[in-house]
Design a protein around this motif. Structure first.
Motif, PDB file in Angstrom:
ATOM      1  N   UNK A 198       0.819  -1.204   0.000  1.00  0.00           N
ATOM      2  CA  UNK A 198       0.000   0.000   0.000  1.00  0.00           C
ATOM      3  C   UNK A 198       0.859   1.263   0.000  1.00  0.00           C
ATOM      4  N   UNK A 199       1.925   1.260   0.808  1.00  0.00           N
ATOM      5  CA  UNK A 199       2.802   2.430   0.882  1.00  0.00           C
ATOM      6  C   UNK A 199       3.541   2.651  -0.434  1.00  0.00           C
ATOM      7  N   UNK A 200       3.945   1.567  -1.081  1.00  0.00           N
ATOM      8  CA  UNK A 200       4.643   1.707  -2.353  1.00  0.00           C
ATOM      9  C   UNK A 200       3.703   2.190  -3.455  1.00  0.00           C
ATOM     10  N   UNK A 201       2.436   1.788  -3.387  1.00  0.00           N
ATOM     11  CA  UNK A 201       1.458   2.302  -4.342  1.00  0.00           C
ATOM     12  C   UNK A 201       1.301   3.811  -4.165  1.00  0.00           C
ATOM     13  N   UNK A 227      10.307   9.082  -2.945  1.00  0.00           N
ATOM     14  CA  UNK A 227      11.541   8.361  -2.623  1.00  0.00           C
ATOM     15  C   UNK A 227      11.719   8.149  -1.140  1.00  0.00           C
ATOM     16  N   UNK A 228      11.300   9.145  -0.365  1.00  0.00           N
ATOM     17  CA  UNK A 228      11.408   9.019   1.091  1.00  0.00           C
ATOM     18  C   UNK A 228      10.529   7.882   1.608  1.00  0.00           C
ATOM     19  N   UNK A 229       9.308   7.774   1.068  1.00  0.00           N
ATOM     20  CA  UNK A 229       8.403   6.693   1.475  1.00  0.00           C
ATOM     21  C   UNK A 229       8.996   5.336   1.119  1.00  0.00           C
ATOM     22  N   UNK A 230       9.494   5.217  -0.113  1.00  0.00           N
ATOM     23  CA  UNK A 230      10.087   3.939  -0.550  1.00  0.00           C
ATOM     24  C   UNK A 230      11.279   3.573   0.329  1.00  0.00           C
TER      25      UNK A 230
END
Length: 270
Positions: free
Chosen positions: A164-167, A182-185
């Motif tokens: 979900x976070x990568x989406x 990029x920070x989330x990934x």
């Protein structure tokens, strides 16, 4: 959206079913007469027997794909049996003599047979049948563990959250927010590598560890190969471009590579 839990169940059922067909293929290749006699007990006509035999795949054509997929499943869900699973396939190091007890599936794929000095067959490919049966039984035991109340589903739930976070990261990147994406990934990668370290009882002393603080101990413990270590280093560099390097704006393509890389690592390294 189908959950990872359901995906794993379906993949596991498919692998067990394909394994059953591969076992049939071995039995047909090694013991064709006995296999046909067994079919006669459950079918009525020669045409039915012929159709069943046609539907059975060649073992050599399907095994490597089955083994590669099953290896990941066993490594993730039943890691204490991964060594047993591998040794049934790989030739033992330092093996000086080939006997029934140490004949493995890798030998079968090479159609290896051992004869005595008088030409009598000492070990034939049929010796690999019980080895593959054991591999299939290990995979079936994964399903038993999977369905038992003792199985810790934390990692499966975590995997759903990561997806979900990568989406979300993908959407941000599409809309031009490359640095935030990029920070989330990068956070997802850190969390996953932290879990991998926990899985292998690797203790990280640093209070606020980064990607490389997880990456190096995993390489040192031979959990990941050098190529994986270098790949993760590259992902860490891309993440640092988003978090630390304020002079250079990350490109959308770089973040696409970062997100794809994090997806790969989260699905292949456990």
């Amino acid at each position: 959206m189908i959950s990872n839990l359901e995906k794993y169940k379906k993949d596991l059922d498919r692998l067990i079913s394909n394994g059953g067909q591969l076992l049939n293929a071995m039995q047909l290749e090694c013991h064709p007469n006995e296999f046909e006699e067994a079919l006669k007990k459950v079918t009525k006509t020669k045409e039915e027997i012929s159709e069943i035999k046609k539907a059975i795949p060649a073992f050599n054509d399907g095994y490597q794909v089955w083994y590669s997929e099953s290896l990941v499943v066993v490594k993730f869900l039943l890691p204490d049996r991964i060594h047993d699973f591998i040794k049934l396939y790989e030739k033992p190091k330092g093996r000086k003599d080939i006997a029934y007890g140490n004949y493995v599936i890798e030998d079968y794929l090479q159609n290896l047979r051992v004869t005595t000095g008088y030409g009598d067959v000492k070990v034939s490919p049929s010796a690999a049948v019980p080895q593959f049966q054991q591999q299939l039984n290990i995979l079936k035991s994964v399903k038993q563990r999977f369905e038992s109340t003792l199985f810790d589903i934390r990692q499966l739930v975590q995997a759903d959250l990561f997806d979900s976070e990568l989406e979300s990261a993908k959407e941000l990147n599409k809309k031009g927010f490359a640095r935030g994406a990029g920070a989330i990934a990068g956070v997802v990668l850190e969390k996953h590598l932290s879990q991998v370290c926990d899985n292998h009882n690797i203790k990280i002393i640093k209070k606020n560890p980064t990607i490389n603080d997880f990456n190096q101990p995993l390489k040192d413990a031979d959990i990941i190969e050098v190529k994986d270590w270098r790949f993760i280093q590259r992902l860490a560099d891309l993440r640092n471009l988003c978090d630390h390097d304020k002079k250079t704006e990350p490109k959308q393509g770089d973040i696409d590579d970062l997100i794809a890389g994090v997806e790969k690592v989260s699905k292949t390294i456990f």
